[in-house]
Design a protein around this motif. Sequence first.
Motif, PDB file in Angstrom:
ATOM      1  N   PRO A  16     -12.052   1.976   9.478  1.00  0.00           N
ATOM      2  CA  PRO A  16     -10.647   1.945   9.051  1.00  0.00           C
ATOM      3  C   PRO A  16      -9.960   0.667   9.528  1.00  0.00           C
ATOM      4  N   PRO A  17      -8.995   0.152   8.775  1.00  0.00           N
ATOM      5  CA  PRO A  17      -8.193  -0.968   9.295  1.00  0.00           C
ATOM      6  C   PRO A  17      -7.422  -0.498  10.530  1.00  0.00           C
ATOM      7  N   PRO A  18      -7.119  -1.407  11.455  1.00  0.00           N
ATOM      8  CA  PRO A  18      -6.480  -1.018  12.721  1.00  0.00           C
ATOM      9  C   PRO A  18      -5.245  -0.134  12.561  1.00  0.00           C
ATOM     10  N   GLU A  19      -4.445  -0.422  11.544  1.00  0.00           N
ATOM     11  CA  GLU A  19      -3.199   0.353  11.386  1.00  0.00           C
ATOM     12  C   GLU A  19      -3.466   1.789  10.917  1.00  0.00           C
ATOM     13  N   GLN A  20      -4.662   2.077  10.439  1.00  0.00           N
ATOM     14  CA  GLN A  20      -4.980   3.433   9.976  1.00  0.00           C
ATOM     15  C   GLN A  20      -5.972   4.159  10.888  1.00  0.00           C
ATOM     16  N   ALA A  21      -6.423   3.492  11.941  1.00  0.00           N
ATOM     17  CA  ALA A  21      -7.441   4.083  12.824  1.00  0.00           C
ATOM     18  C   ALA A  21      -6.836   5.185  13.691  1.00  0.00           C
ATOM     19  N   PRO A  22      -7.519   6.344  13.810  1.00  0.00           N
ATOM     20  CA  PRO A  22      -6.991   7.440  14.634  1.00  0.00           C
ATOM     21  C   PRO A  22      -7.092   7.163  16.130  1.00  0.00           C
ATOM     22  N   SER A  23      -7.921   6.186  16.543  1.00  0.00           N
ATOM     23  CA  SER A  23      -8.076   5.839  17.965  1.00  0.00           C
ATOM     24  C   SER A  23      -8.821   4.512  18.025  1.00  0.00           C
ATOM     25  N   ASN A  24      -9.192   4.115  19.241  1.00  0.00           N
ATOM     26  CA  ASN A  24     -10.077   2.951  19.373  1.00  0.00           C
ATOM     27  C   ASN A  24     -11.435   3.373  19.942  1.00  0.00           C
TER      28      ASN A  24
ATOM     29  N   ASP B  39     -12.249  -1.927  12.090  1.00  0.00           N
ATOM     30  CA  ASP B  39     -12.811  -2.018  10.740  1.00  0.00           C
ATOM     31  C   ASP B  39     -14.293  -2.398  10.733  1.00  0.00           C
ATOM     32  N   LYS B  40     -14.907  -2.413  11.927  1.00  0.00           N
ATOM     33  CA  LYS B  40     -16.342  -2.698  12.029  1.00  0.00           C
ATOM     34  C   LYS B  40     -17.151  -1.469  12.471  1.00  0.00           C
ATOM     35  N   TYR B  41     -16.461  -0.341  12.740  1.00  0.00           N
ATOM     36  CA  TYR B  41     -17.132   0.816  13.347  1.00  0.00           C
ATOM     37  C   TYR B  41     -16.717   2.127  12.688  1.00  0.00           C
ATOM     38  N   GLY B  42     -17.482   3.184  12.982  1.00  0.00           N
ATOM     39  CA  GLY B  42     -17.019   4.537  12.742  1.00  0.00           C
ATOM     40  C   GLY B  42     -16.076   4.906  13.875  1.00  0.00           C
ATOM     41  N   ILE B  43     -14.870   5.367  13.551  1.00  0.00           N
ATOM     42  CA  ILE B  43     -13.837   5.622  14.556  1.00  0.00           C
ATOM     43  C   ILE B  43     -13.520   7.121  14.609  1.00  0.00           C
ATOM     44  N   LEU B  44     -13.280   7.621  15.836  1.00  0.00           N
ATOM     45  CA  LEU B  44     -13.127   9.059  16.048  1.00  0.00           C
ATOM     46  C   LEU B  44     -11.690   9.478  16.312  1.00  0.00           C
TER      47      LEU B  44
END
Length: 294
Positions: A196-204, A172-177
């Motif tokens: 995105p919040p961790p539970e909605q992030a497509p990756s790390n 939730d601190k970055y643009g995630i790919l």
Amino acid sequence: MGSKLSVKKAVFPVAGLGTRFLPATKAMPKEMLPVVDKPLIQYAVEEALNAGIEEIIFVTGRKKEALEDHFDRSCELEHTLMARNKDTLLRELDSLVPESGTIIYTRQSEPLGLGHAIWCSRHAVGNEPFAVLLADDLVKTDQPVLGQMLAKFAEVQSSIVAIEEIDPSQTDKYGILDVENTGNDLLRIKGMVEKPPPEQAPSNLAIIGRYILTPEIYTQLSRKERGAGGEIQITDAMANLLQDQPIFGYRFKGQRFDCGSKAGFQMANLAYALDRPDIKKDLLPFINAYLQQL
């Protein structure tokens, strides 16, 4: 087939208020905070110039005069050093000042986000690919990250962002790919989302502060669509651009320090200080003794 494009301009968004480092940044730009004896912005500018960038574009705000003065002549200081035969320091100061006309300044009059800051550079950049460097992200490496990325751009002729794996709890601190071919150092991006919040992030896989962008990004940014935090986000503009052209993520070589955080900034100071033999001989015994007291 047309001739290959090259990147000659770099944009430095430096209009931020640096509130995380108050009170130090009350009267001094956060980009002027020193890592050992060199301000953060100087590391970034040197990285760009060493990679072959010919034109530096600073997107500034109010109270950034110290930053502008840093890359200009200081006649009084130079005369004093000359009178005292401080030739090494004089040469160091001289190397700070790029050739006249190398640096352009433009203003971001209101803090509307990174995407808006980049959009403010559109007239200075024109219709050509360009780099963006965020001074907060300092990368310790033998081969500067922008140089690594420009070599990749020469191959793919498409937008590229520097990426690294982060702790999944920090998405939730970055643009995630969302990416394809995850085993390579150059990954084709399928999608991206800002903070995105961790539970909605497509990756790390997170975007860090090095970008090479094609000029079509300005068309997306000109829509001034608000995203995370109510700001105009570069990640959202790139996600829209993906519908028209490919964008790649590059796993760079080197250790990144997040100098936008107090802990990361101190880590960078320690790492760079320990690289200096003149400082290491005093610093290392102190660190070892101090750790034994904890």
